[in-house]
Design a protein around this motif. Structure first.
Motif, PDB file in Angstrom:
ATOM      1  N   ARG A  73       0.830  -1.189   0.000  1.00 31.92           N
ATOM      2  CA  ARG A  73       0.000   0.000   0.000  1.00 31.92           C
ATOM      3  C   ARG A  73       0.874   1.251   0.000  1.00 31.92           C
ATOM      4  O   ARG A  73       1.863   1.328   0.718  1.00 31.92           O
ATOM      5  CB  ARG A  73      -0.888  -0.015   1.253  1.00 31.92           C
ATOM      6  CG  ARG A  73      -1.886   1.103   1.280  1.00 31.92           C
ATOM      7  CD  ARG A  73      -2.736   1.004   2.525  1.00 31.92           C
ATOM      8  NE  ARG A  73      -3.672   2.105   2.585  1.00 31.92           N
ATOM      9  CZ  ARG A  73      -4.516   2.295   3.580  1.00 31.92           C
ATOM     10  NH1 ARG A  73      -4.546   1.458   4.575  1.00 31.92           N
ATOM     11  NH2 ARG A  73      -5.332   3.325   3.567  1.00 31.92           N
ATOM     12  N   GLY A  74       0.484   2.223  -0.797  1.00 36.24           N
ATOM     13  CA  GLY A  74       1.245   3.469  -0.858  1.00 36.24           C
ATOM     14  C   GLY A  74       2.206   3.501  -2.019  1.00 36.24           C
ATOM     15  O   GLY A  74       2.741   4.533  -2.353  1.00 36.24           O
ATOM     16  N   LYS A  75       2.428   2.356  -2.661  1.00 35.51           N
ATOM     17  CA  LYS A  75       3.311   2.317  -3.820  1.00 35.51           C
ATOM     18  C   LYS A  75       2.489   2.252  -5.102  1.00 35.51           C
ATOM     19  O   LYS A  75       1.360   1.802  -5.096  1.00 35.51           O
ATOM     20  CB  LYS A  75       4.264   1.123  -3.744  1.00 35.51           C
ATOM     21  CG  LYS A  75       5.242   1.241  -2.566  1.00 35.51           C
ATOM     22  CD  LYS A  75       6.302   0.196  -2.655  1.00 35.51           C
ATOM     23  CE  LYS A  75       7.312   0.361  -1.520  1.00 35.51           C
ATOM     24  NZ  LYS A  75       8.383  -0.639  -1.582  1.00 35.51           N
ATOM     25  N   VAL A  76       3.082   2.700  -6.201  1.00 39.51           N
ATOM     26  CA  VAL A  76       2.358   2.753  -7.461  1.00 39.51           C
ATOM     27  C   VAL A  76       2.131   1.334  -7.968  1.00 39.51           C
ATOM     28  O   VAL A  76       3.072   0.566  -8.162  1.00 39.51           O
ATOM     29  CB  VAL A  76       3.157   3.574  -8.496  1.00 39.51           C
ATOM     30  CG1 VAL A  76       2.399   3.649  -9.808  1.00 39.51           C
ATOM     31  CG2 VAL A  76       3.409   4.975  -7.961  1.00 39.51           C
ATOM     32  N   ASP A 135      -2.325  12.228  -6.064  1.00 39.65           N
ATOM     33  CA  ASP A 135      -1.054  12.185  -5.327  1.00 39.65           C
ATOM     34  C   ASP A 135      -0.706  10.744  -4.964  1.00 39.65           C
ATOM     35  O   ASP A 135       0.453  10.323  -5.063  1.00 39.65           O
ATOM     36  CB  ASP A 135      -1.142  13.037  -4.061  1.00 39.65           C
ATOM     37  CG  ASP A 135      -1.247  14.522  -4.369  1.00 39.65           C
ATOM     38  OD1 ASP A 135      -0.893  14.927  -5.490  1.00 39.65           O
ATOM     39  OD2 ASP A 135      -1.696  15.284  -3.486  1.00 39.65           O
ATOM     40  N   ARG A 136      -1.709   9.988  -4.523  1.00 41.93           N
ATOM     41  CA  ARG A 136      -1.471   8.593  -4.134  1.00 41.93           C
ATOM     42  C   ARG A 136      -1.084   7.751  -5.353  1.00 41.93           C
ATOM     43  O   ARG A 136      -0.153   6.945  -5.303  1.00 41.93           O
ATOM     44  CB  ARG A 136      -2.724   8.012  -3.477  1.00 41.93           C
ATOM     45  CG  ARG A 136      -2.527   6.605  -2.904  1.00 41.93           C
ATOM     46  CD  ARG A 136      -3.841   5.897  -2.706  1.00 41.93           C
ATOM     47  NE  ARG A 136      -4.524   5.658  -3.958  1.00 41.93           N
ATOM     48  CZ  ARG A 136      -4.214   4.708  -4.813  1.00 41.93           C
ATOM     49  NH1 ARG A 136      -3.191   3.888  -4.566  1.00 41.93           N
ATOM     50  NH2 ARG A 136      -4.888   4.542  -5.941  1.00 41.93           N
ATOM     51  N   THR A 138       0.374   8.628  -8.057  1.00 43.47           N
ATOM     52  CA  THR A 138       1.674   8.996  -8.620  1.00 43.47           C
ATOM     53  C   THR A 138       2.793   8.951  -7.596  1.00 43.47           C
ATOM     54  O   THR A 138       3.918   9.339  -7.895  1.00 43.47           O
ATOM     55  CB  THR A 138       1.606  10.414  -9.219  1.00 43.47           C
ATOM     56  OG1 THR A 138       1.276  11.352  -8.181  1.00 43.47           O
ATOM     57  CG2 THR A 138       0.548  10.486 -10.314  1.00 43.47           C
ATOM     58  N   ASN A 139       2.463   8.482  -6.377  1.00 46.17           N
ATOM     59  CA  ASN A 139       3.470   8.440  -5.314  1.00 46.17           C
ATOM     60  C   ASN A 139       4.060   9.828  -5.058  1.00 46.17           C
ATOM     61  O   ASN A 139       5.270   9.996  -4.911  1.00 46.17           O
ATOM     62  CB  ASN A 139       4.572   7.440  -5.652  1.00 46.17           C
ATOM     63  CG  ASN A 139       5.138   6.774  -4.415  1.00 46.17           C
ATOM     64  OD1 ASN A 139       4.577   6.874  -3.332  1.00 46.17           O
ATOM     65  ND2 ASN A 139       6.252   6.091  -4.580  1.00 46.17           N
ATOM     66  N   GLU A 140       3.153  10.812  -5.036  1.00 46.49           N
ATOM     67  CA  GLU A 140       3.497  12.209  -4.722  1.00 46.49           C
ATOM     68  C   GLU A 140       4.331  12.884  -5.816  1.00 46.49           C
ATOM     69  O   GLU A 140       4.981  13.899  -5.564  1.00 46.49           O
ATOM     70  CB  GLU A 140       4.239  12.317  -3.369  1.00 46.49           C
ATOM     71  CG  GLU A 140       3.498  11.707  -2.193  1.00 46.49           C
ATOM     72  CD  GLU A 140       2.203  12.434  -1.866  1.00 46.49           C
ATOM     73  OE1 GLU A 140       2.113  13.630  -2.165  1.00 46.49           O
ATOM     74  OE2 GLU A 140       1.290  11.798  -1.308  1.00 46.49           O
TER      75      GLU A 140
END
Length: 328
Positions: A73-76, A135-136, A138-140
């Motif tokens: 979770r949190g990664k593209v 944002d999520r 594209t991983n910011e």
């Protein structure tokens, strides 16, 4: 019975807590132990998140959705092209896309309008997406309110590809002998894209990339290939050396490109045979094991000893010479 102390007082054994304990006794001094973690406290929101995650893991057999190797979770999870210039250029190049995400209440400009127009012409889903979700995704990364989702490339199996090509050649379905290009340690997607483009221009039947320590077919490779990645299959080899050994058993000659070759390119005598051209990285060249598995090491003569050719240029020149000899 004798009385001690005040007259009329009878001494009795003390029962219960002594004065000053507040009735709690020694047990209260032990405390309640360490404070539980947030995820173990039922009233905390982290507890609910943990429960949901456990239920999801149980549903998927203890693995993350998508399998053991799915991104955390949190990664593209998928490759994305971000930013207005990059997105519009990717759409112009015809890169396969899954969906176009546009920020809610985006400031329109020519690039956004063109992207929306091309997406509509291609029948791509266009989704209005809030900034936190972009944002999520594209991983910011900087996305300027425009994100293009790219589906994973479907690689061919190199052995299956070689067998199918050989059979088609023997049956007369293709005119020339099988011709492949293999990459050894190349990590720049632009090099891969340029090699795919050269392979398409000179009728090669496929490009082989290793599974590890190698570039894959990314959005940048698609773009550099100028659409040739649609016409030339790219196969992924679990072990390049084993694949090359199998190629040789199938009757495909393996030719490595190196500045100190055994044969000069104009003197190449195997051009009309089934061949696989192997190119190494610009810095290290061919790896030792790959070089040992080559039937011949071929060099390209250049005028200056101080100069060298990059990988994609070397492949392009070699494919041209093979094509020239085959058409002679």
């Amino acid at each position: 019975m004798a009385n001690h102390g005040r007259p009329g007082a009878i001494r009795k054994a003390k029962k219960g807590p002594s004065q000053g304990t507040g009735g709690l006794g020694r047990k209260a001094l032990e405390g309640k132990g360490p404070t539980p973690k947030a995820e173990d406290r039922p009233y905390h929101k982290a507890y609910k998140s943990k429960q949901l995650a456990e239920r999801s893991a149980a549903k998927h057999g203890g693995q993350r959705p998508g399998g053991r190797n799915a991104p955390a979770r949190g990664k593209v999870a998928e490759e994305v092209v971000t930013g207005r210039n990059s997105v519009v250029e990717a759409l112009r190049a015809g890169i396969p896309a899954k969906a176009l995400h546009v920020a809610v209440r985006i400031d329109m400009d020519d690039r956004v309008r063109e992207s929306l127009k091309m997406a509509a012409e291609r029948g791509l889903p266009v989704m209005e997406t809030h900034k936190p979700e972009l944002d999520r995704m594209t991983n910011e990364a900087v996305h300027q309110g425009l994100v293009l989702q790219i589906p994973p490339y479907e690689y061919a199996d190199p052995i299956d590809l070689a067998e199918e090509t050989i059979q088609a050649w023997k049956k007369g379905h293709i005119a020339n002998a099988p011709l492949f290009v293999a990459l050894d340690g190349i990590t720049d997607p632009r090099n891969l894209g340029a090699i795919i483009r050269s392979a398409s221009a000179f009728s090669a039947h496929g490009v082989i990339v290793p599974e590890r320590r190698s570039v894959g077919v990314t959005a940048s490779a698609w773009k550099t290939s100028a659409g040739a990645a649609v016409r030339v299959p790219v196969a992924r080899a679990g072990n390049l050396n084993n694949t090359l050994k199998t190629f040789k058993k199938m009757g495909i000659f393996v030719l490595g490109l190196d500045g100190d070759g055994d044969v000069s390119l104009p003197d190449l005598a195997l051009a009309k045979e089934p061949v696989c051209i192997v190119v190494g990285s610009e810095g290290k060249g061919l790896s030792r094991l790959v070089g040992e598995n080559c039937d011949q090491i071929v060099s390209i003569p250049i005028d200056s000893a101080m100069e060298s050719l990059n990988a994609s240029m070397a492949v392009g020149i070699t494919l041209y010479e093979v094509s020239r000899q085959r058409s002679a």
